[in-house]
Design an enzyme around this catalytic site. Sequence first.
Site, PDB file in Angstrom:
ATOM      1  N   ALA A  97    -185.264  46.579  48.899  1.00 40.83           N
ATOM      2  CA  ALA A  97    -186.221  45.515  49.236  1.00 40.83           C
ATOM      3  C   ALA A  97    -185.546  44.434  50.078  1.00 40.83           C
ATOM      4  O   ALA A  97    -186.129  43.925  51.045  1.00 40.83           O
ATOM      5  CB  ALA A  97    -186.804  44.913  47.959  1.00 40.83           C
ATOM      6  N   SER A 114    -164.674  39.935  55.705  1.00 44.00           N
ATOM      7  CA  SER A 114    -163.504  40.577  55.089  1.00 44.00           C
ATOM      8  C   SER A 114    -163.824  42.012  54.690  1.00 44.00           C
ATOM      9  O   SER A 114    -162.928  42.771  54.327  1.00 44.00           O
ATOM     10  CB  SER A 114    -163.060  39.809  53.835  1.00 44.00           C
ATOM     11  OG  SER A 114    -162.716  38.506  54.184  1.00 44.00           O
ATOM     12  N   ILE A 161    -171.918  55.295  55.407  1.00 46.70           N
ATOM     13  CA  ILE A 161    -170.716  54.846  56.112  1.00 46.70           C
ATOM     14  C   ILE A 161    -169.571  54.705  55.105  1.00 46.70           C
ATOM     15  O   ILE A 161    -169.733  54.015  54.077  1.00 46.70           O
ATOM     16  CB  ILE A 161    -170.959  53.478  56.812  1.00 46.70           C
ATOM     17  CG1 ILE A 161    -172.300  53.471  57.590  1.00 46.70           C
ATOM     18  CG2 ILE A 161    -169.782  53.137  57.721  1.00 46.70           C
ATOM     19  CD1 ILE A 161    -172.407  54.417  58.756  1.00 46.70           C
ATOM     20  N   ASP A 187    -169.227  31.245  49.842  1.00 49.63           N
ATOM     21  CA  ASP A 187    -170.416  32.033  49.531  1.00 49.63           C
ATOM     22  C   ASP A 187    -171.525  31.660  50.516  1.00 49.63           C
ATOM     23  O   ASP A 187    -171.892  30.483  50.613  1.00 49.63           O
ATOM     24  CB  ASP A 187    -170.814  31.693  48.082  1.00 49.63           C
ATOM     25  CG  ASP A 187    -171.891  32.599  47.553  1.00 49.63           C
ATOM     26  OD1 ASP A 187    -172.725  33.076  48.350  1.00 49.63           O
ATOM     27  OD2 ASP A 187    -171.905  32.822  46.330  1.00 49.63           O
ATOM     28  N   SER A 207    -180.075  48.624  56.414  1.00 51.93           N
ATOM     29  CA  SER A 207    -179.669  49.922  55.851  1.00 51.93           C
ATOM     30  C   SER A 207    -180.823  50.905  56.031  1.00 51.93           C
ATOM     31  O   SER A 207    -181.994  50.491  56.029  1.00 51.93           O
ATOM     32  CB  SER A 207    -179.381  49.774  54.360  1.00 51.93           C
ATOM     33  OG  SER A 207    -179.286  51.040  53.749  1.00 51.93           O
ATOM     34  N   TYR A 237    -181.724  46.291  46.358  1.00 49.96           N
ATOM     35  CA  TYR A 237    -181.018  46.515  47.625  1.00 49.96           C
ATOM     36  C   TYR A 237    -182.006  46.925  48.720  1.00 49.96           C
ATOM     37  O   TYR A 237    -182.031  46.335  49.799  1.00 49.96           O
ATOM     38  CB  TYR A 237    -179.960  47.601  47.425  1.00 49.96           C
ATOM     39  CG  TYR A 237    -179.082  47.832  48.643  1.00 49.96           C
ATOM     40  CD1 TYR A 237    -178.050  46.962  48.954  1.00 49.96           C
ATOM     41  CD2 TYR A 237    -179.287  48.938  49.477  1.00 49.96           C
ATOM     42  CE1 TYR A 237    -177.239  47.177  50.058  1.00 49.96           C
ATOM     43  CE2 TYR A 237    -178.477  49.159  50.583  1.00 49.96           C
ATOM     44  CZ  TYR A 237    -177.454  48.274  50.870  1.00 49.96           C
ATOM     45  OH  TYR A 237    -176.659  48.487  51.974  1.00 49.96           O
ATOM     46  N   LYS A 287    -183.015  44.788  52.103  1.00 53.24           N
ATOM     47  CA  LYS A 287    -182.708  45.292  53.445  1.00 53.24           C
ATOM     48  C   LYS A 287    -183.984  45.477  54.262  1.00 53.24           C
ATOM     49  O   LYS A 287    -183.974  45.340  55.492  1.00 53.24           O
ATOM     50  CB  LYS A 287    -181.930  46.614  53.346  1.00 53.24           C
ATOM     51  CG  LYS A 287    -180.542  46.449  52.746  1.00 53.24           C
ATOM     52  CD  LYS A 287    -179.665  45.546  53.599  1.00 53.24           C
ATOM     53  CE  LYS A 287    -178.232  45.502  53.139  1.00 53.24           C
ATOM     54  NZ  LYS A 287    -177.391  44.621  53.967  1.00 53.24           N
TER      55      LYS A 287
HETATM   56  N1  LIG Z   1    -171.247  51.357  53.638  1.00 52.85           N
HETATM   57  C1  LIG Z   1    -172.467  51.843  53.757  1.00 52.85           C
HETATM   58  O1  LIG Z   1    -172.703  53.051  53.543  1.00 52.85           O
HETATM   59  C2  LIG Z   1    -173.600  50.942  54.181  1.00 52.85           C
HETATM   60  C3  LIG Z   1    -174.831  51.540  54.509  1.00 52.85           C
HETATM   61  C4  LIG Z   1    -175.886  50.740  54.894  1.00 52.85           C
HETATM   62  C5  LIG Z   1    -175.720  49.368  54.993  1.00 52.85           C
HETATM   63  N2  LIG Z   1    -174.524  48.808  54.677  1.00 52.85           N
HETATM   64  C6  LIG Z   1    -174.412  47.336  54.813  1.00 52.85           C
HETATM   65  O2  LIG Z   1    -173.345  47.017  55.670  1.00 52.85           O
HETATM   66  C7  LIG Z   1    -172.847  45.709  55.363  1.00 52.85           C
HETATM   67  C8  LIG Z   1    -171.332  45.739  55.288  1.00 52.85           C
HETATM   68  O3  LIG Z   1    -170.955  46.564  54.194  1.00 52.85           O
HETATM   69  P1  LIG Z   1    -169.578  47.371  54.091  1.00 52.85           P
HETATM   70  O4  LIG Z   1    -169.926  48.788  53.956  1.00 52.85           O
HETATM   71  O5  LIG Z   1    -168.622  46.913  55.139  1.00 52.85           O
HETATM   72  O6  LIG Z   1    -169.113  46.900  52.637  1.00 52.85           O
HETATM   73  P2  LIG Z   1    -168.015  45.857  52.149  1.00 52.85           P
HETATM   74  O7  LIG Z   1    -168.222  45.726  50.686  1.00 52.85           O
HETATM   75  O8  LIG Z   1    -166.675  46.288  52.650  1.00 52.85           O
HETATM   76  O9  LIG Z   1    -168.441  44.492  52.891  1.00 52.85           O
HETATM   77  C9  LIG Z   1    -169.365  43.569  52.396  1.00 52.85           C
HETATM   78  C10 LIG Z   1    -168.728  42.195  52.445  1.00 52.85           C
HETATM   79  O10 LIG Z   1    -169.705  41.197  52.088  1.00 52.85           O
HETATM   80  C11 LIG Z   1    -169.026  40.202  51.356  1.00 52.85           C
HETATM   81  N3  LIG Z   1    -169.949  39.392  50.575  1.00 52.85           N
HETATM   82  C12 LIG Z   1    -170.672  39.786  49.491  1.00 52.85           C
HETATM   83  N4  LIG Z   1    -171.361  38.748  49.004  1.00 52.85           N
HETATM   84  C13 LIG Z   1    -171.078  37.677  49.787  1.00 52.85           C
HETATM   85  C14 LIG Z   1    -171.472  36.313  49.762  1.00 52.85           C
HETATM   86  N5  LIG Z   1    -172.313  35.841  48.835  1.00 52.85           N
HETATM   87  N6  LIG Z   1    -170.982  35.475  50.712  1.00 52.85           N
HETATM   88  C15 LIG Z   1    -170.115  35.930  51.648  1.00 52.85           C
HETATM   89  N7  LIG Z   1    -169.703  37.213  51.713  1.00 52.85           N
HETATM   90  C16 LIG Z   1    -170.168  38.072  50.784  1.00 52.85           C
HETATM   91  C17 LIG Z   1    -168.080  41.009  50.459  1.00 52.85           C
HETATM   92  O11 LIG Z   1    -167.049  40.197  49.904  1.00 52.85           O
HETATM   93  C18 LIG Z   1    -167.581  42.067  51.422  1.00 52.85           C
HETATM   94  O12 LIG Z   1    -166.372  41.678  52.052  1.00 52.85           O
HETATM   95  C19 LIG Z   1    -173.523  45.295  54.051  1.00 52.85           C
HETATM   96  O13 LIG Z   1    -174.575  44.394  54.321  1.00 52.85           O
HETATM   97  C20 LIG Z   1    -174.085  46.619  53.530  1.00 52.85           C
HETATM   98  O14 LIG Z   1    -175.213  46.439  52.711  1.00 52.85           O
HETATM   99  C21 LIG Z   1    -173.471  49.568  54.261  1.00 52.85           C
END
Ligand SMILES: NC(=O)c1ccc[n+]([C@@H]2O[C@H](COP(=O)([O-])OP(=O)(O)OC[C@H]3O[C@@H](n4cnc5c(N)ncnc54)[C@H](O)[C@@H]3O)[C@@H](O)[C@H]2O)c1
Length: 246
Positions: free
Chosen positions: A152, A14, A183, A54, A136, A150, A154
């Site tokens: 650690a 989502s 992003i 979850d 990340s 975070y 990743k």
């Molecule tokens: N946005 C950035 O700059 C960035 C950079 C590096 C890495 N990331 C990684 O990319 C991935 C996606 O992030 P995003 O930017 O789309 O953010 P986002 O917050 O839109 O998406 C993360 C999703 O993970 C879900 N989630 C969290 N805990 C959960 C659980 N216990 N069970 C099931 N779902 C769970 C959240 O509800 C959310 O929908 C993440 O792993 C994030 O760490 C993001």
Amino acid sequence: MKEEKKIAVVTGASGDMGFAISLMLSAKGANILMLDVEPPKSNLPEGAQFFEGDITDKSFLKEIIDRFATHQGKINYLVNCAGVLWFDKDRSLIDIDFNVWDKVLEINLKGAALAARYTIPWMKLSGNGSMVHISSIQALRGDKKAQDAYGASKAGLLALSKSLAIQLAEYKIRSNAILPGAIHTQMQKRWTQNKRLAKTIAKTVPLGRLGTKKDIANATSFLLSDSSSYITGIELIVDGGLTARP
Ligand SMILES: NC(=O)c1ccc[n+]([C@@H]2O[C@H](COP(=O)([O-])OP(=O)(O)OC[C@H]3O[C@@H](n4cnc5c(N)ncnc54)[C@H](O)[C@@H]3O)[C@@H](O)[C@H]2O)c1
């Protein structure tokens, strides 16, 4: 020759990246199991089923994956995209609350390990598989304004991905990691709220802009697909050149 229909599991589906990845998979004709603790904000893509739950809940995860895979007959792809970055609570290990540390590691690392554990038997049955773990660039570098849990978690994901690549190569199952840079997604909503901050960060990126969910979906598409059939155990950095800077 008609290509075999692919069956995929996406966690964090989502979220902005997870949903974009699900859309990309749907456009390629895949059937997708979308998992998240939050409901999706838009209509589901064609071929997708969503379950709210979850990923750290072992019995929920195993039951849903087994049920979906039994119905589909196999699993070809896993995208471990669920993750949390708690700006307010995730700090230097010098003063972080270790309950926060445990929870971040549980979601970002153990959750991904559990999703892999429960999909691997179905990939073996399929005779092939491809996993992408969304790590990340913070797995590669330090920061004075630390988010140590975070980073650690990743970095742990990178080690896990490589280990899976070696263990599963004989089954034609590949495992690769993507390291996104800055992003612009919901996770970084501070940039939507503070356009000046967004501009300042974009200026530090050699390609001159923040990354998009589409950039990550494109990289994921490549690593899942047969176009990368000789690639396993790698870390693909998708950061507009940020980590290459002097
Ligand atoms: N946005 C950035 O700059 C960035 C950079 C590096 C890495 N990331 C990684 O990319 C991935 C996606 O992030 P995003 O930017 O789309 O953010 P986002 O917050 O839109 O998406 C993360 C999703 O993970 C879900 N989630 C969290 N805990 C959960 C659980 N216990 N069970 C099931 N779902 C769970 C959240 O509800 C959310 O929908 C993440 O792993 C994030 O760490 C993001």
